[in-house]
Design a protein around this motif. Structure first.
Motif, short mmCIF file in Angstrom:
data_model
loop_
_atom_site.label_atom_id
_atom_site.label_comp_id
_atom_site.label_asym_id
_atom_site.label_seq_id
_atom_site.Cartn_x
_atom_site.Cartn_y
_atom_site.Cartn_z
N HIS A 210 0.86 -1.19 0.00
CA HIS A 210 0.00 0.00 0.00
C HIS A 210 0.89 1.23 0.00
O HIS A 210 2.12 1.12 -0.03
CB HIS A 210 -0.97 0.01 1.20
CG HIS A 210 -0.31 0.05 2.53
ND1 HIS A 210 0.38 -1.01 3.07
CD2 HIS A 210 -0.20 1.05 3.45
CE1 HIS A 210 0.87 -0.69 4.25
NE2 HIS A 210 0.54 0.57 4.50
N HIS B 265 -1.26 -2.55 -6.10
CA HIS B 265 -2.71 -2.43 -6.34
C HIS B 265 -2.94 -1.46 -7.50
O HIS B 265 -2.16 -0.52 -7.71
CB HIS B 265 -3.35 -1.90 -5.05
CG HIS B 265 -4.84 -1.96 -5.00
ND1 HIS B 265 -5.65 -1.14 -5.76
CD2 HIS B 265 -5.67 -2.72 -4.23
CE1 HIS B 265 -6.92 -1.40 -5.45
NE2 HIS B 265 -6.96 -2.35 -4.55
N ALA C 138 -5.77 -7.79 -4.68
CA ALA C 138 -6.07 -6.37 -4.51
C ALA C 138 -7.41 -6.25 -3.79
O ALA C 138 -8.44 -6.65 -4.32
CB ALA C 138 -6.14 -5.67 -5.87
N ASN D 204 -5.84 0.97 -1.38
CA ASN D 204 -4.90 0.28 -2.25
C ASN D 204 -4.16 -0.85 -1.53
O ASN D 204 -2.98 -1.07 -1.75
CB ASN D 204 -3.91 1.27 -2.87
CG ASN D 204 -3.28 2.21 -1.83
OD1 ASN D 204 -2.22 1.93 -1.27
ND2 ASN D 204 -3.92 3.32 -1.55
N LEU E 2 -2.90 -4.50 -0.69
CA LEU E 2 -2.54 -5.69 -1.45
C LEU E 2 -1.97 -6.73 -0.49
O LEU E 2 -1.14 -6.40 0.36
CB LEU E 2 -1.49 -5.33 -2.50
CG LEU E 2 -1.12 -6.40 -3.53
CD1 LEU E 2 -2.24 -6.56 -4.56
CD2 LEU E 2 0.18 -6.01 -4.25
#
Length: 263
Positions: A93, A116, A171, A179, A181
């Motif tokens: 992120h 992401h 994601a 965002n 991941l």
């Protein structure tokens, strides 16, 4: 100012020379556990759990650290463990303690930076603020060259084959951030949750409280042998290790709803 600049330079030198403490938490999975702290001029934002996963053909770095020097330390740690080349740097992120070591890996041939699908936008929006405040906040002057966006994006799921080891990248919908991941190693049943899980550290909410609780509900239905949080100790009693964070977020949800109802 010249004296301060010299001190900052000396700190950079000492940081780059220091060895990074790395532990193998599962076969081929190595983690540096960050300090339980907020970023400041003493820890230089070296507070996140970062590390790497070794396959037969490729190494994947998972989060590169809070500054370029820590990224270099991590790169050197990989070299001490294996001769297998680094193919991927995966950012879980946008938060600075997870991305500002990226620059140390830019000179590796054919390297892919993975994130992401919303990470690049988040970097573009947040990046200028992070850079402008870096010297004041962490005593390291970061520049635009230190902000390295993904070259490979994950929209929903993506498998990376490291050779004899497949990583499943997911994601997530907006939760801790928009965002987030995660990285799941099928070989060892290890889940790298990053900041979807905080231990010993107040969870930082930068996305959606409802979304985070929804992701927690999905995750606690799964079984993992090892879970690597973004902050705190390695978890081997899943889903029990998730419960403290879950209860905190549930209490926060109740409190916010009550305050909204009160006007």
């Amino acid at each position: 100012m010249r004296i301060f600049g010299l001190l900052v330079l000396l700190m950079h030198t000492s940081l780059s020379m220091a060895a990074l403490n790395i532990k193998q938490v599962a076969q081929g999975i190595y983690v540096h556990q960050g300090r339980i702290a907020v970023p400041d001029q003493h820890n230089h934002d070296e507070i996140a759990n970062i590390g790497f996963i070794v396959g037969e053909q490729c190494v994947a770095v998972i989060d590169s650290g809070g500054n370029p020097q820590q990224g270099e330390q991590l790169k050197q740690a990989v070299k001490k463990v294996t001769q297998v080349p680094i193919c991927y740097v995966i950012n879980t992120h946008v938060h600075p303690d997870h991305i500002f070591g990226n620059r140390a890996f830019k000179n590796i041939a054919n390297i892919q930076f993975v994130g992401h699908q919303k990470l690049a936008r988040a970097m573009a929006v947040r990046g200028p603020f992070y850079l402008a405040r870096s010297l004041e906040q962490i005593a390291i002057k970061l520049t635009a060259d230190d902000l390295v966006p993904p070259t490979l994006v994950v929209k929903k799921r993506l498998n990376l084959d490291l050779g004899g080891r497949v990583l499943e990248l997911t994601a997530h919908p907006t939760a801790h951030t928009d965002n987030d991941l995660t990285v799941f190693d099928k070989k060892t049943e290890t889940m790298w949750l990053s900041d979807l899980l905080f231990l010993g550290h107040l969870p930082v909410l930068d996305g959606s409280l409802k979304g985070w609780l929804a992701e927690i509900k999905k995750l606690e239905q799964r079984q993992f042998d090892v879970v690597i949080p973004g902050h705190g100790a390695i978890v081997r009693d899943w889903p029990e290790g998730l419960q403290a964070e879950k209860q905190y977020l549930q209490q926060l949800e109740k409190l916010v709803r009550a305050k909204v109802k009160q006007g």
